[in-house]
Write a protein that holds these residues in place. Sequence first.
Motif, PDB file in Angstrom:
ATOM      1  N   VAL A   1       0.851  -1.187   0.000  1.00  0.00           N
ATOM      2  CA  VAL A   1       0.000   0.000   0.000  1.00  0.00           C
ATOM      3  C   VAL A   1       0.890   1.242   0.000  1.00  0.00           C
ATOM      4  CG1 VAL A   1      -1.836   1.257   1.179  1.00  0.00           C
ATOM      5  CG2 VAL A   1      -1.796  -1.253   1.258  1.00  0.00           C
ATOM      6  N   HIS A   2       0.682   2.104  -0.990  1.00  0.00           N
ATOM      7  CA  HIS A   2       1.461   3.335  -1.121  1.00  0.00           C
ATOM      8  C   HIS A   2       0.554   4.546  -0.866  1.00  0.00           C
ATOM      9  CE1 HIS A   2       5.027   1.413  -3.078  1.00  0.00           C
ATOM     10  NE2 HIS A   2       4.109   0.505  -3.367  1.00  0.00           N
ATOM     11  N   ARG A   3       1.158   5.597  -0.310  1.00  0.00           N
ATOM     12  CA  ARG A   3       0.410   6.844  -0.029  1.00  0.00           C
ATOM     13  C   ARG A   3       1.207   8.031  -0.544  1.00  0.00           C
ATOM     14  NH1 ARG A   3       0.798   7.711   5.760  1.00  0.00           N
ATOM     15  NH2 ARG A   3       2.603   9.012   5.248  1.00  0.00           N
ATOM     16  N   ARG A   4       0.461   9.072  -0.966  1.00  0.00           N
ATOM     17  CA  ARG A   4       1.096  10.343  -1.303  1.00  0.00           C
ATOM     18  C   ARG A   4       0.104  11.466  -1.042  1.00  0.00           C
ATOM     19  NH1 ARG A   4       1.253  10.195  -7.985  1.00  0.00           N
ATOM     20  NH2 ARG A   4      -0.989  10.459  -8.331  1.00  0.00           N
ATOM     21  N   PRO A   5       0.591  12.649  -0.641  1.00  0.00           N
ATOM     22  CA  PRO A   5      -0.305  13.807  -0.542  1.00  0.00           C
ATOM     23  C   PRO A   5      -0.806  14.148  -1.938  1.00  0.00           C
ATOM     24  CG  PRO A   5       1.744  14.196   0.654  1.00  0.00           C
ATOM     25  CD  PRO A   5       1.952  12.964  -0.168  1.00  0.00           C
ATOM     26  N   ILE A   6      -2.064  14.518  -2.036  1.00  0.00           N
ATOM     27  CA  ILE A   6      -2.629  14.800  -3.352  1.00  0.00           C
ATOM     28  C   ILE A   6      -1.908  15.996  -3.975  1.00  0.00           C
ATOM     29  CG2 ILE A   6      -4.437  16.415  -2.624  1.00  0.00           C
ATOM     30  CD1 ILE A   6      -6.324  14.822  -4.535  1.00  0.00           C
ATOM     31  N   GLY A   7      -1.662  15.893  -5.265  1.00  0.00           N
ATOM     32  CA  GLY A   7      -0.970  16.962  -5.971  1.00  0.00           C
ATOM     33  C   GLY A   7       0.535  16.828  -5.977  1.00  0.00           C
ATOM     34  N   THR A   8       1.065  15.723  -5.413  1.00  0.00           N
ATOM     35  CA  THR A   8       2.514  15.514  -5.407  1.00  0.00           C
ATOM     36  C   THR A   8       2.817  14.138  -5.993  1.00  0.00           C
ATOM     37  OG1 THR A   8       2.713  14.394  -3.253  1.00  0.00           O
ATOM     38  CG2 THR A   8       2.579  16.812  -3.246  1.00  0.00           C
ATOM     39  N   GLU A   9       4.091  13.892  -6.255  1.00  0.00           N
ATOM     40  CA  GLU A   9       4.550  12.595  -6.751  1.00  0.00           C
ATOM     41  C   GLU A   9       5.375  11.869  -5.691  1.00  0.00           C
ATOM     42  OE1 GLU A   9       3.556  11.372  -9.597  1.00  0.00           O
ATOM     43  OE2 GLU A   9       2.446  13.198 -10.085  1.00  0.00           O
ATOM     44  N   GLU A  10       5.392  12.383  -4.473  1.00  0.00           N
ATOM     45  CA  GLU A  10       6.216  11.821  -3.396  1.00  0.00           C
ATOM     46  C   GLU A  10       5.455  10.695  -2.694  1.00  0.00           C
ATOM     47  OE1 GLU A  10       7.251  15.037  -0.846  1.00  0.00           O
ATOM     48  OE2 GLU A  10       8.186  16.213  -2.436  1.00  0.00           O
ATOM     49  N   GLU A  11       5.451   9.515  -3.310  1.00  0.00           N
ATOM     50  CA  GLU A  11       4.732   8.406  -2.718  1.00  0.00           C
ATOM     51  C   GLU A  11       5.602   7.658  -1.713  1.00  0.00           C
ATOM     52  OE1 GLU A  11       4.462   4.647  -5.305  1.00  0.00           O
ATOM     53  OE2 GLU A  11       4.342   6.299  -6.727  1.00  0.00           O
ATOM     54  N   LEU A  12       4.933   7.057  -0.724  1.00  0.00           N
ATOM     55  CA  LEU A  12       5.615   6.372   0.364  1.00  0.00           C
ATOM     56  C   LEU A  12       4.954   5.020   0.601  1.00  0.00           C
ATOM     57  CD1 LEU A  12       7.705   6.609   2.748  1.00  0.00           C
ATOM     58  CD2 LEU A  12       5.799   7.503   4.121  1.00  0.00           C
ATOM     59  N   LEU A  13       5.746   3.975   0.775  1.00  0.00           N
ATOM     60  CA  LEU A  13       5.218   2.663   1.128  1.00  0.00           C
ATOM     61  C   LEU A  13       4.824   2.685   2.596  1.00  0.00           C
ATOM     62  CD1 LEU A  13       4.699  -0.368   0.579  1.00  0.00           C
ATOM     63  CD2 LEU A  13       7.109  -0.769   1.131  1.00  0.00           C
ATOM     64  N   VAL A  14       3.535   2.478   2.891  1.00  0.00           N
ATOM     65  CA  VAL A  14       3.059   2.607   4.265  1.00  0.00           C
ATOM     66  C   VAL A  14       2.594   1.291   4.883  1.00  0.00           C
ATOM     67  CG1 VAL A  14       2.435   5.033   4.035  1.00  0.00           C
ATOM     68  CG2 VAL A  14       0.748   3.285   3.434  1.00  0.00           C
ATOM     69  N   PHE A  15       2.416   0.230   4.063  1.00  0.00           N
ATOM     70  CA  PHE A  15       1.921  -1.033   4.616  1.00  0.00           C
ATOM     71  C   PHE A  15       2.226  -2.173   3.661  1.00  0.00           C
ATOM     72  CE2 PHE A  15      -1.645  -4.096   5.330  1.00  0.00           C
ATOM     73  CZ  PHE A  15      -1.324  -4.461   6.632  1.00  0.00           C
ATOM     74  N   ILE A  16       2.632  -3.315   4.236  1.00  0.00           N
ATOM     75  CA  ILE A  16       2.845  -4.543   3.464  1.00  0.00           C
ATOM     76  C   ILE A  16       1.928  -5.620   4.030  1.00  0.00           C
ATOM     77  CG2 ILE A  16       4.484  -6.330   2.764  1.00  0.00           C
ATOM     78  CD1 ILE A  16       6.719  -4.297   3.043  1.00  0.00           C
ATOM     79  N   TRP A  17       1.012  -6.109   3.194  1.00  0.00           N
ATOM     80  CA  TRP A  17       0.066  -7.160   3.600  1.00  0.00           C
ATOM     81  C   TRP A  17       0.618  -8.518   3.203  1.00  0.00           C
ATOM     82  CZ3 TRP A  17      -2.129 -11.182   1.150  1.00  0.00           C
ATOM     83  CH2 TRP A  17      -3.224 -11.818   1.740  1.00  0.00           C
ATOM     84  N   THR A  18       0.531  -9.498   4.137  1.00  0.00           N
ATOM     85  CA  THR A  18       0.908 -10.876   3.811  1.00  0.00           C
ATOM     86  C   THR A  18      -0.201 -11.867   4.136  1.00  0.00           C
ATOM     87  OG1 THR A  18       2.009 -11.066   5.981  1.00  0.00           O
ATOM     88  CG2 THR A  18       3.390 -10.488   4.072  1.00  0.00           C
ATOM     89  N   ASN A  19      -1.105 -11.504   5.051  1.00  0.00           N
ATOM     90  CA  ASN A  19      -2.256 -12.367   5.337  1.00  0.00           C
ATOM     91  C   ASN A  19      -3.294 -11.580   6.125  1.00  0.00           C
ATOM     92  OD1 ASN A  19      -1.866 -12.840   8.402  1.00  0.00           O
ATOM     93  ND2 ASN A  19       0.119 -13.401   7.562  1.00  0.00           N
ATOM     94  N   GLY A  20      -4.512 -12.128   6.180  1.00  0.00           N
ATOM     95  CA  GLY A  20      -5.599 -11.481   6.909  1.00  0.00           C
ATOM     96  C   GLY A  20      -6.517 -10.687   6.004  1.00  0.00           C
TER      97      GLY A  20
END
Length: 198
Positions: free
Chosen positions: A71-90
């Motif tokens: 799961v990646h996130r970025r403030p709207i209007g920018t290209e600075e995306e950040l990995l905020v979560f890695i899902w493996t199960n659930g």
Amino acid sequence: MIMMTAHRSRKAKPGCVLSGCGAGPGVVAQTLEAPPGTPPPPQVTAVGPQELEVRWSAPRHPNGLITSYLVHRRPIGTEEELLVFIWTNGPLEFIDASHALQPFSQYQYRVQARNSKGSAESQWASARTLEAEPREMASPTVVPTGAYSARLTWTGPRQPNGLVSQYRVVYRKHQLDPTLNTSSVIALTVEEAKSQRG
């Protein structure tokens, strides 16, 4: 051909008779994995001033066993995306309660699905965090305009954290004589559109 789909075929018996041919027992064959298809955009819902809930679905064509979602996130209007979560199960969901989130601000999220052969990314989805109390309100400026009047001006808070609709002005009489004591406080509300803002 859709990858990772189990196919059944029937093996013919050797030889036929006048009335027809027989068939042997079925066999199952499975194709190899391929990179997953594009997952749908996630659903992003604001649950607090600094909390966003992210839910997503598997790709329509996973083309193999999905081993993780990023799961990646970025403030709207920018290209600075950040990995905020890695899902493996659930469950396919995640609550983003990062201190980097600001009240009443818009953010975008996208999900990347991965299997042993590659990955695919969804389109971005956006949401705005909820409002919070305004912060960093500077002191007003008061200029006397007569014996019984004064002009009061102020600027909005540095961090409004939402849409400011009203300002509450509180004042009380200042006694120059220290022997006199008064605790009377007067307050009035000024609508945002009518306020005097510098």
